[in-house]
Design a protein around this motif. Structure first.
Motif: not given
Length: 388
Positions: A206-213
């Motif tokens: 989840t954190t990785a996807d928020r960083v990507r976004q």
């Protein structure tokens, strides 16, 4: 109504009030990407070396029990021109063998100063007031990257006499600010990279996807992708843009996510819980047996001495007239057993509400830890329970 029943009623009332007042868990605070992740190649490297600290006031290694110190002194003196030295004749107590450690910062250039830590290797009592002799510092590849030397600064101290000694802090560990000079650089350049990989300190999808976004909103969705739960890759427009890309990315704000976890330190009775910890419907019964032991000492004092009293001849020839003072111990043991009763918690109760309810009736940290472990064993604690 007894005190225990009043406490139990208070627990139920507190839990009911807390469950009625339950609100949504607040979202995590936004933090910078640079505070929760690191960039590929931007890292420290550990250095280590072996050296000698001299100039100690009799607090150095005892050469009889530290043969490596003796041989190091002999080898150092031979390199300095003192030849044919018999190491058995060395009696100095002003020298200590030490391990020297340091961290080579990323992109450290030749001639840059770095801090070093000096730790005693033998049985030296203190490094206070000593001077570290020139010591090469090597990395894992065996190459020398820095050289350390200088006066050490120990935070602790040792004061001793013939019958007593006082130790404050750890006088066998010291630091030298800017005590080493970089002699070799790490062969790495950001301009060699076509892409930059970001490694999360705590891997989480989840954190990785928020960083990507967040990066996609800044640079475009085609410039970034998630490789796994702990790695995000950012493509740069050109090799010369790698530093600019890092500067643009590291200050972006994201809200990190984390798994629900309860950390318990049984040694100190400390409980740390995450915001997402939840408890399913469960019935709790907590009771115990209290044993109190009191020791009282009474003194039986004889009457006044008189010539008519009892006369006893002791083995050494002296004479005891009258009675003898006797200390009579008295032990009182009081056992109190508290009846255990069940308290039912409805589903979707947060751990904070449970702990607040237990605190309302005076349940201590140790008892709370036991209750949490039992709830986890029953399958009602929806969180990782980590005991350290």
């Amino acid at each position: 109504m007894t005190t225990y029943h009043l406490m139990r009623k208070t627990l139920r009332s507190s839990l009911c009030a807390l469950m009625l007042a339950m609100v949504a868990i607040p979202a995590s605070a936004d933090v910078r990407i640079k505070d929760i992740a690191s960039f590929e190649g931007v890292r420290e490297n550990h250095l280590i070396g072996y050296g000698l600290v001299v100039g100690l006031q009799g607090t150095g290694d005892k050469l009889n029990s530290s043969p490596f110190t003796r041989e190091s002194i002999r080898g150092m003196l031979e390199r300095l021109g003192v030849a044919n030295l018999d190491s058995a004749t060395l009696k100095t107590t002003n020298t200590a063998a030490v391990m020297v450690t340091a961290k080579l910062p990323p992109f450290a250039r030749r001639g840059s100063p770095i801090d070093v830590t000096v730790s005693s290797l033998g049985d030296a009592g203190s490094l206070r007031g000593g001077t570290l002799l020139i010591t090469p510092l090597t990395a894992a590849d065996g190459e020398v990257y820095a050289v350390a030397q200088g006066a050490v600064a120990a935070s602790g101290f040792l004061a001793q006499g013939n019958a007593q000694s006082v130790v404050e802090g750890v006088p066998t560990i010291a630091r030298i600010a800017n005590g080493a000079i970089v002699e070799r650089e790490i062969e790495f350049s950001l301009f060699q990279l076509d892409s930059i990989r970001i490694a999360l300190h705590t891997p989480d999808f989840t954190t990785a996807d928020r960083v990507r976004q967040a990066i996609a909103d800044e640079l475009g969705s085609s410039q970034v992708e998630v490789l796994d739960s702990g790695t995000i890759e950012v493509w740069v427009g050109g090799k010369e843009n790698a530093p600019q890309t890092i500067m643009a990315v590291e200050n972006l704000m994201v809200a990190p996510d984390a798994v629900a976890r309860v950390v318990i330190d049984e040694k100190s009775g400390t409980i740390v819980m995450g915001a997402n910890v939840r408890i399913a419907q469960v019935a709790i019964s907590q009771g115990g047996l209290t044993v109190r032991v009191r020791e009282n000492y009474n003194v039986s004092q004889p009457g006044p001495v008189s010539l008519g009293g009892d006369t006893t001849v002791i083995a050494d020839g002296s004479i005891s007239i009258g009675g003898t003072t006797v200390i009579v111990p008295e032990t009182e043991i009081d056992i109190t057993e508290k009846d255990a009763s069940f308290t039912i918690l409805d589903g979707d109760v947060s751990l904070q509400e449970l702990v607040n309810g237990l605190n309302a009736i005076g349940v201590g940290a140790r008892q709370t830890i036991a209750i949490l472990q039992a709830i986890k064993a029953a399958g009602a604690l929806h969180a990782d329970l980590e005991i350290i």
